[in-house]
Design an enzyme around this catalytic site. Structure first.
Site, PDB file in Angstrom:
ATOM      1  N   SER A  64       0.828  -1.210   0.000  1.00 49.82           N
ATOM      2  CA  SER A  64       0.000   0.000   0.000  1.00 49.82           C
ATOM      3  C   SER A  64       0.858   1.254   0.000  1.00 49.82           C
ATOM      4  O   SER A  64       1.980   1.267   0.506  1.00 49.82           O
ATOM      5  CB  SER A  64      -0.921   0.031   1.224  1.00 49.82           C
TER       6      SER A  64
HETATM    7  N1  SAH Z   1      -1.530  -4.469   3.846  1.00 50.69           N
HETATM    8  C1  SAH Z   1      -0.738  -4.769   2.682  1.00 50.69           C
HETATM    9  C2  SAH Z   1      -1.463  -4.419   1.404  1.00 50.69           C
HETATM   10  C3  SAH Z   1      -1.550  -5.602   0.556  1.00 50.69           C
HETATM   11  S1  SAH Z   1      -2.588  -5.538  -0.864  1.00 50.69           S
HETATM   12  C4  SAH Z   1       0.644  -4.117   2.759  1.00 50.69           C
HETATM   13  O1  SAH Z   1       0.870  -3.292   3.656  1.00 50.69           O
HETATM   14  O2  SAH Z   1       1.509  -4.452   1.953  1.00 50.69           O
HETATM   15  C5  SAH Z   1      -3.985  -6.468  -0.312  1.00 50.69           C
HETATM   16  C6  SAH Z   1      -3.749  -7.900   0.075  1.00 50.69           C
HETATM   17  O3  SAH Z   1      -5.019  -8.437   0.440  1.00 50.69           O
HETATM   18  C7  SAH Z   1      -3.193  -8.799  -1.024  1.00 50.69           C
HETATM   19  O4  SAH Z   1      -2.015  -9.414  -0.597  1.00 50.69           O
HETATM   20  C8  SAH Z   1      -4.328  -9.818  -1.240  1.00 50.69           C
HETATM   21  O5  SAH Z   1      -3.857 -11.106  -1.573  1.00 50.69           O
HETATM   22  C9  SAH Z   1      -5.020  -9.815   0.111  1.00 50.69           C
HETATM   23  N2  SAH Z   1      -6.396 -10.301   0.128  1.00 50.69           N
HETATM   24  C10 SAH Z   1      -7.386 -10.066  -0.775  1.00 50.69           C
HETATM   25  N3  SAH Z   1      -8.526 -10.701  -0.403  1.00 50.69           N
HETATM   26  C11 SAH Z   1      -8.259 -11.348   0.770  1.00 50.69           C
HETATM   27  C12 SAH Z   1      -9.012 -12.182   1.638  1.00 50.69           C
HETATM   28  N4  SAH Z   1     -10.293 -12.506   1.391  1.00 50.69           N
HETATM   29  N5  SAH Z   1      -8.408 -12.667   2.748  1.00 50.69           N
HETATM   30  C13 SAH Z   1      -7.108 -12.370   3.019  1.00 50.69           C
HETATM   31  N6  SAH Z   1      -6.335 -11.599   2.227  1.00 50.69           N
HETATM   32  C14 SAH Z   1      -6.901 -11.095   1.114  1.00 50.69           C
END
Ligand code: SAH
Length: 216
Positions: A64
């Site tokens: 993010s």
């Molecule tokens: N918080 C992260 C942002 C990652 S992007 C950071 O700081 O880097 C969002 C993430 O959510 C992705 O890795 C994706 O695989 C995950 N995601 C999407 N749907 C999800 C679900 N139902 N359960 C768990 N993770 C999920």
């Protein structure tokens, strides 16, 4: 990989930029000042670690944007020792910021590869959190109720199961909407059966999807 004076200097500039963009929560700014974001980046984007943008990580996901992490962390109103559930571990950067703010963090990721990598990254840096490989739509009822829940992927609607895992007075922070535009939404549990909604600007996240992905 280690932290460096150069990276520390770039973080100070990033914090100043976030202040200019309207972030006022000093605890959030302090955490962003201390967490070495470059250690969560894909090597190809290392030199951009302190640019206020999202970047690709493995499995087609993203780390993010620092501004987004700051907004979500501020909206959670984290107090030390709060129990926070994160859905979407990704790189683990948001989780590390919450740990740096003194929260007890539980984080779920649906890609096994990312779950393993983030767990390794945070552990090697000395940030202690509980990592889970699974579908965040279900939350973690056995570890709840939580003071805060943060979803870091775009949700088409508020996942009902997660609302049930909030303490009264607890807040769910979720980007709600279609795949190309979401509104940052806070759902505060004001009583056993009552919830208050508020909106906090437009964002773009990768989608929140059901089920898990095991393998490369
Ligand atoms: N918080 C992260 C942002 C990652 S992007 C950071 O700081 O880097 C969002 C993430 O959510 C992705 O890795 C994706 O695989 C995950 N995601 C999407 N749907 C999800 C679900 N139902 N359960 C768990 N993770 C999920």
């Amino acid at each position: 990989m280690t932290d460096t004076f150069e990276a520390k200097g770039k973080r100070k500039k990033l914090v100043a930029e976030l202040r200019q963009k309207g972030i006022t929560d000093e605890e959030v700014l302090r955490a962003i000042d201390t967490v070495p974001r470059h250690m969560f980046m894909d090597p190809a984007f290392l030199s951009h670690a302190y640019v206020d943008k999202a970047f690709p990580i493995t499995s087609g996901q993203t780390i993010s944007q620092p501004y987004t992490v700051a907004v979500q962390s501020s909206l959670l109103r984290v107090k030390r020792r709060d129990k926070i559930l994160e859905v979407g571990t990704g790189s683990g950067y948001q989780a590390a910021v919450l740990v740096a703010m003194g929260a007890k963090v539980y984080t779920i990721e649906r890609f096994r590869e990312l779950f393993l990598k983030a767990q390794r990254t945070l552990t090697s840096m000395g940030y202690s959190a509980d990592f889970f490989y699974g579908d965040g739509y279900e939350g973690k009822p056995q570890y709840g109720p939580f003071d805060g829940i943060v979803i870091t992927a775009a949700a088409p609607e508020v996942p009902e199961a997660l609302l049930k895992q909030l303490k009264t007075g607890g807040r769910l922070v979720v980007p709600l909407g279609s795949s190309d535009n979401q509104v940052m939404t806070v759902v505060e549990r004001t009583g056993p059966e009552t919830f208050e909604y508020s909106q906090h600007g437009n964002f773009i996240f990768v989608p929140m999807l059901k089920g898990t992905v095991n393998g490369k």
